[in-house]
Design an enzyme around this catalytic site. Structure first.
Site, mmCIF file in Angstrom:
data_model
loop_
_atom_site.group_PDB
_atom_site.id
_atom_site.type_symbol
_atom_site.label_atom_id
_atom_site.label_comp_id
_atom_site.label_asym_id
_atom_site.label_seq_id
_atom_site.Cartn_x
_atom_site.Cartn_y
_atom_site.Cartn_z
ATOM 1 N N LYS A 163 15.992 -73.512 42.110
ATOM 2 C CA LYS A 163 17.248 -74.039 42.612
ATOM 3 C C LYS A 163 18.446 -73.415 41.911
ATOM 4 C CE LYS A 163 15.354 -78.544 42.047
ATOM 5 N NZ LYS A 163 15.564 -79.914 41.587
ATOM 6 N N GLY A 164 18.196 -72.905 40.713
ATOM 7 C CA GLY A 164 19.304 -72.502 39.842
ATOM 8 C C GLY A 164 20.285 -71.520 40.463
ATOM 9 N N GLU B 127 18.640 -64.033 41.417
ATOM 10 C CA GLU B 127 18.253 -64.960 40.342
ATOM 11 C C GLU B 127 19.493 -65.426 39.584
ATOM 12 O OE1 GLU B 127 16.529 -66.892 38.858
ATOM 13 O OE2 GLU B 127 14.436 -66.350 38.651
ATOM 14 N N ASP C 245 15.095 -64.622 31.592
ATOM 15 C CA ASP C 245 14.841 -64.919 30.189
ATOM 16 C C ASP C 245 13.618 -64.099 29.750
ATOM 17 O OD1 ASP C 245 15.409 -67.538 28.208
ATOM 18 O OD2 ASP C 245 13.346 -66.901 28.202
ATOM 19 N N ASP D 22 20.347 -76.038 34.798
ATOM 20 C CA ASP D 22 20.266 -77.447 34.391
ATOM 21 C C ASP D 22 19.661 -77.645 33.012
ATOM 22 O OD1 ASP D 22 17.571 -76.652 35.271
ATOM 23 O OD2 ASP D 22 17.091 -78.760 34.958
ATOM 24 N N LYS E 206 18.984 -62.462 29.377
ATOM 25 C CA LYS E 206 18.818 -62.557 27.919
ATOM 26 C C LYS E 206 17.842 -61.469 27.501
ATOM 27 C CE LYS E 206 18.726 -67.586 28.105
ATOM 28 N NZ LYS E 206 17.838 -68.720 27.823
HETATM 29 P P1 5GP Z 1 11.909 -66.473 32.795
HETATM 30 O O1 5GP Z 1 10.704 -66.557 33.675
HETATM 31 O O2 5GP Z 1 12.686 -65.196 32.920
HETATM 32 O O3 5GP Z 1 11.576 -66.784 31.352
HETATM 33 O O4 5GP Z 1 12.842 -67.677 33.179
HETATM 34 C C1 5GP Z 1 13.443 -67.764 34.373
HETATM 35 C C2 5GP Z 1 13.788 -69.187 34.725
HETATM 36 O O5 5GP Z 1 13.783 -70.062 33.567
HETATM 37 C C3 5GP Z 1 15.199 -69.232 35.265
HETATM 38 O O6 5GP Z 1 15.200 -69.001 36.651
HETATM 39 C C4 5GP Z 1 15.638 -70.610 34.870
HETATM 40 O O7 5GP Z 1 15.223 -71.531 35.847
HETATM 41 C C5 5GP Z 1 14.904 -70.899 33.579
HETATM 42 N N1 5GP Z 1 15.749 -70.566 32.415
HETATM 43 C C6 5GP Z 1 15.645 -69.506 31.586
HETATM 44 N N2 5GP Z 1 16.599 -69.532 30.648
HETATM 45 C C7 5GP Z 1 17.341 -70.633 30.896
HETATM 46 C C8 5GP Z 1 18.505 -71.207 30.288
HETATM 47 O O8 5GP Z 1 19.069 -70.710 29.300
HETATM 48 N N3 5GP Z 1 18.981 -72.346 30.852
HETATM 49 C C9 5GP Z 1 18.413 -72.943 31.931
HETATM 50 N N4 5GP Z 1 18.970 -74.064 32.391
HETATM 51 N N5 5GP Z 1 17.318 -72.435 32.538
HETATM 52 C C10 5GP Z 1 16.801 -71.291 32.029
#
Ligand code: 5GP
Length: 188
Positions: free
Chosen positions: A55-56, A109, A113, A169, A141
């Site tokens: 949803k982000g 996206e 992260d 969120d 990040k």
């Molecule tokens: P990844 O799979 O790259 O580790 O993370 C992606 C998802 O994790 C993002 O789409 C988001 O939903 C969540 N996420 C990663 N970092 C953050 C953050 O700093 N804040 C929030 N609210 N969600 C995050």
């Protein structure tokens, strides 16, 4: 300050966790415009299927896609984690019923992260034989990356801290904040 004032949007508190303003809506708007300009330029004369990761990404996608001047289709996929805490947990992906064959795809996206969500999603999309697949993310990040990812369009690279606002969120709260906030570690 001896009290917390959530109407003074410099500090925002959810469940006794404090966040401080990090990226203003004015900067967000400027960066979204820059990304849109690049995409409009790179895909001039071509059609694009944007796949928005829920949803982000809803606020970023809504801002970005209204600045796109190409013929485009828009689809959504859901990538939800199992927890509501500040860690990335197990992933569910739903991409059924999207015709991707021979299309230019751009995944939209909110934040990358570890890269685990996107690397999984890119794999699933590539198996549908699209013409091309690129990624646009508003935040990244890079220091947290676990999976190598080729991200063509990045709005802002940020420190490896948890952020909320502009669709992101904490425990399903804070998504509607127009600015982006970062965990205020000094004040915990
Ligand atoms: P990844 O799979 O790259 O580790 O993370 C992606 C998802 O994790 C993002 O789409 C988001 O939903 C969540 N996420 C990663 N970092 C953050 C953050 O700093 N804040 C929030 N609210 N969600 C995050």
């Amino acid at each position: 300050m001896g009290y917390i004032d959530n109407t003074n949007k410099e500090i925002y508190e959810i469940r006794n966790v404090r966040f401080k303003k990090y990226i203003s809506k004015e900067i967000i708007n400027q960066e979204v415009q820059k990304i849109a300009n690049r995409i409009n330029n790179d895909y001039a004369g071509q059609k694009v299927l944007f796949i928005v990761v829920l949803k982000g990404s809803i606020f970023f996608a809504s801002d970005l896609l209204r600045k796109i001047e190409l013929d485009c289709e828009i689809e959504t996929v859901r990538a939800s984690s199992y927890g509501d805490e500040m860690i990335n947990s197990k992933l569910r992906l739903s991409i059924e019923n999207i015709n991707m064959f021979n299309k230019n795809i751009i995944i939209v996206e909110d934040i990358v992260d570890t890269g685990n969500t996107l690397s999984e999603l890119v794999k699933r999309i590539q198996s549908e034989k699209p013409k091309s697949v690129e990624i646009v993310t508003f935040l990244s990040k890079p220091e947290k990356r676990e999976k190598p990812l080729d991200i063509k369009y990045v709005g802002i690279e940020i420190a490896p801290y948890f952020v909320i606002g502009y669709g992101l969120d904490y425990a399903e709260q804070g998504r509607n904040l127009p600015d982006i906030y970062i965990l205020d570690e000094e004040r915990q």
